[in-house]
Write an enzyme that holds these catalytic residues in place. Structure first.
Site, PDB file in Angstrom:
ATOM      1  N   GLY A 160       0.908  -1.086   0.063  1.00 16.91           N
ATOM      2  CA  GLY A 160      -0.050   0.104  -0.077  1.00 16.91           C
ATOM      3  C   GLY A 160       0.895   1.182   0.127  1.00 16.91           C
TER       4      GLY A 160
ATOM      5  N   GLN B  21       3.127   9.998   1.229  1.00 18.69           N
ATOM      6  CA  GLN B  21       4.162   9.355   1.257  1.00 18.69           C
ATOM      7  C   GLN B  21       4.821   9.544  -0.219  1.00 18.69           C
ATOM      8  OE1 GLN B  21       2.400   5.273   2.136  1.00 18.69           O
ATOM      9  NE2 GLN B  21       4.500   5.131   3.045  1.00 18.69           N
TER      10      GLN B  21
ATOM     11  N   CYS C 243       6.453   0.167   6.942  1.00 16.42           N
ATOM     12  CA  CYS C 243       5.682   1.477   5.955  1.00 16.42           C
ATOM     13  C   CYS C 243       7.196   1.645   5.232  1.00 16.42           C
ATOM     14  CB  CYS C 243       5.720   2.249   7.052  1.00 16.42           C
ATOM     15  SG  CYS C 243       5.204   3.876   5.970  1.00 16.42           S
ATOM     16  N   LEU C 244       6.699   1.875   3.913  1.00 15.21           N
ATOM     17  CA  LEU C 244       7.688   2.697   2.811  1.00 15.21           C
ATOM     18  C   LEU C 244       8.364   3.696   3.102  1.00 15.21           C
ATOM     19  CD1 LEU C 244       5.727   1.281  -0.375  1.00 15.21           C
ATOM     20  CD2 LEU C 244       8.003   0.234   0.455  1.00 15.21           C
TER      21      LEU C 244
ATOM     22  N   HIS D 263      -4.054   0.934   7.770  1.00 16.08           N
ATOM     23  CA  HIS D 263      -2.830   1.540   7.764  1.00 16.08           C
ATOM     24  C   HIS D 263      -2.794   2.662   6.708  1.00 16.08           C
ATOM     25  CE1 HIS D 263       1.714   1.174   7.562  1.00 16.08           C
ATOM     26  NE2 HIS D 263       1.495   1.921   6.764  1.00 16.08           N
ATOM     27  N   GLU D 264      -3.106   2.730   5.627  1.00 13.47           N
ATOM     28  CA  GLU D 264      -3.316   3.845   4.512  1.00 13.47           C
ATOM     29  C   GLU D 264      -4.242   4.919   4.930  1.00 13.47           C
ATOM     30  OE1 GLU D 264      -0.945   3.669   2.685  1.00 13.47           O
ATOM     31  OE2 GLU D 264      -0.247   1.545   3.051  1.00 13.47           O
TER      32      GLU D 264
ATOM     33  N   HIS E 217      -2.162   7.034   7.308  1.00 11.37           N
ATOM     34  CA  HIS E 217      -1.361   8.227   6.612  1.00 11.37           C
ATOM     35  C   HIS E 217      -2.391   9.653   6.337  1.00 11.37           C
ATOM     36  CE1 HIS E 217       2.548   6.106   6.098  1.00 11.37           C
ATOM     37  NE2 HIS E 217       1.933   5.152   5.635  1.00 11.37           N
TER      38      HIS E 217
HETATM   39 ZN    ZN Z   1       2.984   3.447   5.613  1.00 12.66          ZN
END
Ligand code: ZN
Length: 182
Positions: A52, A57, A97-98, A139-140, A143
């Site tokens: 995701g 991000q 997380c990226l 999670h997204e 963000h």
């Molecule tokens: Zn993340």
């Protein structure tokens, strides 16, 4: 959407970039620029081996994310202006997380979720998911409100991730200094 966005230039930003803490704004224009942003985000997610990726991000404070919980192209899902409607059950699982390389935090989330969002054509849809996909949506969505897995850390987790977090803070400080010099 602003015409100054160049989708090819979008890159994944890392903590502690302040854009990751912003409460994102509602998407109002479903245009070609938005389509290009989503395409770029799918590419960055895939090459980053993520499941995701949310707009902040890649430095954009817009309420949208992309996800794919299987890696199959047919499972690509873009959620624009998403709302989590219902959550059921609770499961704890380690998440990465990226935007936080090498950080891993156990997060307790709903096992089942219902989401309402808009697709790239501006059509509203609702969908239900369990387990991994339900977790990704949560999670997204976090963000988009400036919440990160760091906000779920226990004291033990804080200690376990201390080095990785310090490294990210040092890298960010170094890159900010570089930017100021030019
Ligand atoms: Zn993340």
């Amino acid at each position: 959407m602003s015409t100054s966005i160049k989708p090819d230039k979008l890159r994944i930003v890392h903590y502690p970039d302040p854009v990751l803490r912003r409460v994102c704004t509602t998407v109002e224009r479903f245009d070609d620029s938005l389509r290009q942003v989503l395409e770029r985000m799918f590419t960055l997610m895939r090459t980053g081996k993520g499941v995701g990726l949310a707009a902040p991000q890649v430095g954009l404070d817009l309420r949208l994310f992309v996800c794919n919980h299987t890696g199959e192209p047919g499972d690509n899902l873009a959620c624009i202006n998403p709302e989590i409607l219902d959550l059921d059950g609770a499961v704890e699982m380690e998440e990465g997380c990226l935007s936080l390389p090498n950080v891993s935090v156990a997060v307790r989330r709903g096992q089942k979720a219902r989401i309402r969002a808009y697709d790239i054509e501006g059509r509203q849809f609702e969908r239900e998911a369990t387990d991994l996909l339900a977790r990704i949506w949560q999670h997204e969505s976090d963000h988009l409100d400036g919440r990160l897995i760091l906000d779920y850390m226990s004291e033990a987790s804080r200690i376990a991730n201390r080095r990785a977090i310090k490294q990210l803070e040092d890298d960010y400080a170094a890159s900010s200094k570089k930017r100021l010099r030019v």
